[in-house]
Structure formats: C-alpha cells, structure tokens
Design a protein around this motif. Structure first.
Motif, PDB file in Angstrom:
ATOM      1  N   PHE A 162       0.832  -1.211   0.000  1.00  0.00           N
ATOM      2  CA  PHE A 162       0.000   0.000   0.000  1.00  0.00           C
ATOM      3  C   PHE A 162       0.863   1.257   0.000  1.00  0.00           C
ATOM      4  CE2 PHE A 162      -3.790  -2.433   1.617  1.00  0.00           C
ATOM      5  CZ  PHE A 162      -4.658  -2.011   0.628  1.00  0.00           C
ATOM      6  N   SER A 163       1.968   1.233   0.755  1.00  0.00           N
ATOM      7  CA  SER A 163       2.852   2.389   0.826  1.00  0.00           C
ATOM      8  C   SER A 163       3.466   2.699  -0.528  1.00  0.00           C
ATOM      9  CB  SER A 163       3.948   2.137   1.860  1.00  0.00           C
ATOM     10  OG  SER A 163       4.834   3.225   1.928  1.00  0.00           O
ATOM     11  N   THR A 164       3.790   1.630  -1.279  1.00  0.00           N
ATOM     12  CA  THR A 164       4.392   1.804  -2.603  1.00  0.00           C
ATOM     13  C   THR A 164       3.450   2.541  -3.548  1.00  0.00           C
ATOM     14  OG1 THR A 164       5.649  -0.237  -2.321  1.00  0.00           O
ATOM     15  CG2 THR A 164       5.426   0.597  -4.569  1.00  0.00           C
ATOM     16  N   CYS A 165       2.139   2.252  -3.439  1.00  0.00           N
ATOM     17  CA  CYS A 165       1.169   2.795  -4.382  1.00  0.00           C
ATOM     18  C   CYS A 165       0.498   4.081  -3.907  1.00  0.00           C
ATOM     19  CB  CYS A 165       0.091   1.754  -4.660  1.00  0.00           C
ATOM     20  SG  CYS A 165       0.720   0.218  -5.367  1.00  0.00           S
ATOM     21  N   ALA A 166       0.558   4.350  -2.603  1.00  0.00           N
ATOM     22  CA  ALA A 166      -0.184   5.490  -2.061  1.00  0.00           C
ATOM     23  C   ALA A 166       0.280   6.813  -2.663  1.00  0.00           C
ATOM     24  CB  ALA A 166      -0.047   5.512  -0.539  1.00  0.00           C
ATOM     25  N   SER A 167       1.604   6.976  -2.805  1.00  0.00           N
ATOM     26  CA  SER A 167       2.123   8.231  -3.338  1.00  0.00           C
ATOM     27  C   SER A 167       1.684   8.453  -4.774  1.00  0.00           C
ATOM     28  CB  SER A 167       3.653   8.248  -3.250  1.00  0.00           C
ATOM     29  OG  SER A 167       4.197   7.140  -3.938  1.00  0.00           O
ATOM     30  N   HIS A 168       1.743   7.393  -5.583  1.00  0.00           N
ATOM     31  CA  HIS A 168       1.317   7.490  -6.977  1.00  0.00           C
ATOM     32  C   HIS A 168      -0.162   7.843  -7.054  1.00  0.00           C
ATOM     33  CE1 HIS A 168       0.695   5.426 -11.131  1.00  0.00           C
ATOM     34  NE2 HIS A 168       0.870   6.717 -11.253  1.00  0.00           N
ATOM     35  N   LEU A 169      -0.969   7.222  -6.199  1.00  0.00           N
ATOM     36  CA  LEU A 169      -2.412   7.469  -6.206  1.00  0.00           C
ATOM     37  C   LEU A 169      -2.728   8.910  -5.823  1.00  0.00           C
ATOM     38  CD1 LEU A 169      -5.014   5.938  -6.758  1.00  0.00           C
ATOM     39  CD2 LEU A 169      -5.124   5.339  -4.339  1.00  0.00           C
ATOM     40  N   ALA A 170      -1.948   9.484  -4.905  1.00  0.00           N
ATOM     41  CA  ALA A 170      -2.165  10.878  -4.499  1.00  0.00           C
ATOM     42  C   ALA A 170      -1.924  11.827  -5.672  1.00  0.00           C
ATOM     43  CB  ALA A 170      -1.238  11.226  -3.333  1.00  0.00           C
ATOM     44  N   VAL A 171      -0.829  11.610  -6.408  1.00  0.00           N
ATOM     45  CA  VAL A 171      -0.528  12.447  -7.568  1.00  0.00           C
ATOM     46  C   VAL A 171      -1.607  12.297  -8.629  1.00  0.00           C
ATOM     47  CG1 VAL A 171       1.095  12.795  -9.469  1.00  0.00           C
ATOM     48  CG2 VAL A 171       1.959  12.388  -7.173  1.00  0.00           C
ATOM     49  N   VAL A 172      -1.999  11.068  -8.892  1.00  0.00           N
ATOM     50  CA  VAL A 172      -3.003  10.786  -9.918  1.00  0.00           C
ATOM     51  C   VAL A 172      -4.320  11.486  -9.602  1.00  0.00           C
ATOM     52  CG1 VAL A 172      -4.499   8.949 -10.803  1.00  0.00           C
ATOM     53  CG2 VAL A 172      -2.024   8.616 -10.738  1.00  0.00           C
ATOM     54  N   THR A 173      -4.739  11.442  -8.338  1.00  0.00           N
ATOM     55  CA  THR A 173      -6.010  12.045  -7.940  1.00  0.00           C
ATOM     56  C   THR A 173      -6.021  13.546  -8.194  1.00  0.00           C
ATOM     57  OG1 THR A 173      -6.315  10.356  -6.224  1.00  0.00           O
ATOM     58  CG2 THR A 173      -7.598  12.387  -6.019  1.00  0.00           C
ATOM     59  N   ILE A 174      -4.946  14.237  -7.785  1.00  0.00           N
ATOM     60  CA  ILE A 174      -4.873  15.685  -7.981  1.00  0.00           C
ATOM     61  C   ILE A 174      -4.806  16.033  -9.463  1.00  0.00           C
ATOM     62  CG2 ILE A 174      -3.527  17.761  -7.506  1.00  0.00           C
ATOM     63  CD1 ILE A 174      -2.517  16.382  -4.953  1.00  0.00           C
ATOM     64  N   PHE A 175      -3.946  15.329 -10.187  1.00  0.00           N
ATOM     65  CA  PHE A 175      -3.728  15.664 -11.597  1.00  0.00           C
ATOM     66  C   PHE A 175      -4.976  15.420 -12.432  1.00  0.00           C
ATOM     67  CE2 PHE A 175      -2.369  14.566 -15.928  1.00  0.00           C
ATOM     68  CZ  PHE A 175      -1.662  15.709 -16.257  1.00  0.00           C
TER      69      PHE A 175
END
Length: 326
Positions: A242-255
C-alpha cells in the motif's frame, strides 16, 4: 491597442495580450516570490531526481526509469508556463505573438498529455510488479519500457497537433485580451469571433478519449492492485504494498481531477477566473509535488541520496586536504 493585419475581408491578430494571474498590484511581488520559489524547487527536485536515478545502479529498474521520465516531463511542462508567468508580474507589455501563443499551447499540450499517459503507464507497472511479480522482469523489460514511453510521446504529439490546429483554425479578429496567464484552450475559444461549437466538441471528445482512457486504465490497475494486496497474508507485506502505491495514487487524484475539471466538464470551453486558479495546480504545483511525493517515503531514494551526500562530502574533504598548506 492590438496590432492587426489585413486578411481577406476582415482583420487578423498578430499577437495576444495575457491578462495574467491577477490584476492586483499589491500581490505582484508576493506572487512573484512564491512562484519563483516553486519553480526553483521544481527544477532542483526533478533534475536532482533524474541525476540520482542515473548515478545509482540500484535505481536502474522500470519503476525508476518511468520516474526519471516523469521528472523530465515535469521540468518541460513547468518551463512552458512558469517563466513567462514570472516575467509578466513585472512588465507592462504582456503581449505574446500569434506564433508564440500557438507554440506555447502546443508544447503545453504535448507535455501535459505525456504526463497523463505516463501516470497510467506507471499504474500498469505497479500492477505488474504487485500482481505478477514473477513475470515482472519479462513483461517490463528495458525495451518494453522504452517502447511504452515512445508510444506515450507519439500519442501526445498527435493530441497536441489535433488540439492546437483545432483552436488556431478559428478566426481571431476582435479583442485580443486572453483572460489567463498562458495560452490555454478555454480562454482562446472564448476569444474567437467564429463559431466555436464544433471546436468545443472536438476539445471535449479528444480530451475525454485521452484523459478518461488513461484514468480508467489507472483506476483498473489500482482496483486489481488493491484486490491483490488484500490477499497478502502478511500485514507487513500489505503495508509495504500500500505504501508503494499510495504516493502514486495521491498524484493521480490531484492531476486527473483538475484536468477533468478544466477540459471535460460541461462548459469547459468557457474560461473563468476560477479556471486560472485550478490550472495552477496541474500546470505548476503538480510538477513540484511529484519529486516530493515519490521520494519522501521511498527508502531506495533515501539510501541513494545518503550515498550521494556521503560521496560528495568525501570528495569535498579530499579537496580541502589537497588545498591545505603543508
């Protein structure tokens, strides 16, 4: 007054005038300092991330190859808009030539689309890594990664060409004041003196195909990733995944959220002051956030940065010793 040249029975513009982010003079200095800081940190963060990935052999993996490419795109993406914004805070003549406006839009769309497609590619990379770990090296070989980036840029160039030509085939014979701080699609459509209904439909459809297809691929990848993570028996393993993907998901959501708001919502062809504020997020803030989010909790990056700092410190010590008098 705008400078115009005759074309047929009417007149056509040779340049536009950008109204900028705000017309409040008391905020010009503060905003200049803020955006200069953001742009400087964006360059340092992304160029530093590229250099670190290139210099450390342990980071020569598909995930970091895509991160390095994302950093390059962010540098280009931010540089299309921010330097001009900074200059406009202190100059009276905020005019931009017709060709310059066209070029700015083309490069902005090129790198914006490339970022959109690369984020989807990175989601697929994480899906393969988590859901098919034994096939990861085969499915995500160096050649495959290069091909995926090449396809993303090819599609980005096609989208940029279609969208730019779609806007600039319209007549611009009236007021030349663009209610924005760069040449974006909605304010230019609002400025055209011709029928923009078909152009607005093209913007909506092409943007929907590019953005929504990328978003759906990303969403599908993460749905499968979450399903796979839930079946991991170890709590430590689930937390790491989950930690590996959480950062990517945060960027994706904003963008994706801000881009969809700008180009795919009903009435997206009509520019407003609110749109200028929203565009700051995907044009200026996101390129700053990417290196921070992807490296802040990344142990591989922390180790590589620590090694690089120790190496630099050692070299400085050697230089001081050589320079010291005997």
């Amino acid at each position: 007054l705008s400078v115009m040249t005759a074309r047929g029975n009417g007149t056509a513009m040779t340049h536009f005038i950008l109204l900028g982010l705000t017309n409040r003079m008391d905020l010009q200095g503060v905003l200049f300092g803020l955006f200069l800081l953001i742009y400087t940190m964006t360059l340092i963060g992304n160029l530093g991330m590229m250099a670190l990935i290139r210099s450390d052999p342990h980071l020569h993996t598909p995930m970091y190859f895509f991160l390095s490419t994302l950093a390059f795109i962010d540098v280009c993406y931010s540089s299309v808009v921010t330097p001009r914004l900074l200059v406009d805070f202190f100059i009276v003549d905020k005019s931009i030539s017709y060709i310059g406006c066209m070029a700015q839009m083309a490069f902005f769309l090129l790198h914006g689309t490339a970022e959109c497609l690369l984020l989807a590619t990175m989601a697929y990379d994480r899906f393969v890594a988590i859901c098919h770990p034994f096939l990861y090296q085969t499915l995500m070989s160096r050649e495959t990664c290069v091909q995926l980036v090449a396809v993303a840029y090819t599609l980005s160039m096609a989208n940029s060409a279609v969208q730019t030509s779609n806007v600039f085939r319209l007549p611009f014979c009236g007021p030349n004041y663009i209610n924005h701080y760069f040449c974006d699609i909605p304010p230019l459509l609002q400025l055209s003196t011709g029928d923009t209904q078909m152009a607005s439909i093209v913007v909506f459809l092409v943007s929907a195909v590019v953005v929504l297809s990328s978003f759906l691929l990303t969403l599908t990848s993460y749905t499968l990733i979450v399903s796979a993570i839930c079946h991991i028996p170890s709590a430590t393993g689930r937390h790491k995944a989950f930690s590996t993907c959480a950062s990517h998901l945060a960027v994706v959501t904003i963008f994706y959220g801000t881009v969809i708001f700008m180009y795919i919502r009903p009435g997206s062809g009509q520019a407003s002051n609110r749109d200028k504020m929203v565009s700051v997020f995907y044009a200026i803030i996101i390129p700053l956030l990417n290196p921070i989010i992807y490296t802040l909790r990344n142990r591989d990056f922390q180790r590589a940065l620590g090694k690089a700092l120790r190496r630099a410190k050692s070299q400085c010590s050697k230089q001081r010793q050589k320079a010291a008098p005997t």
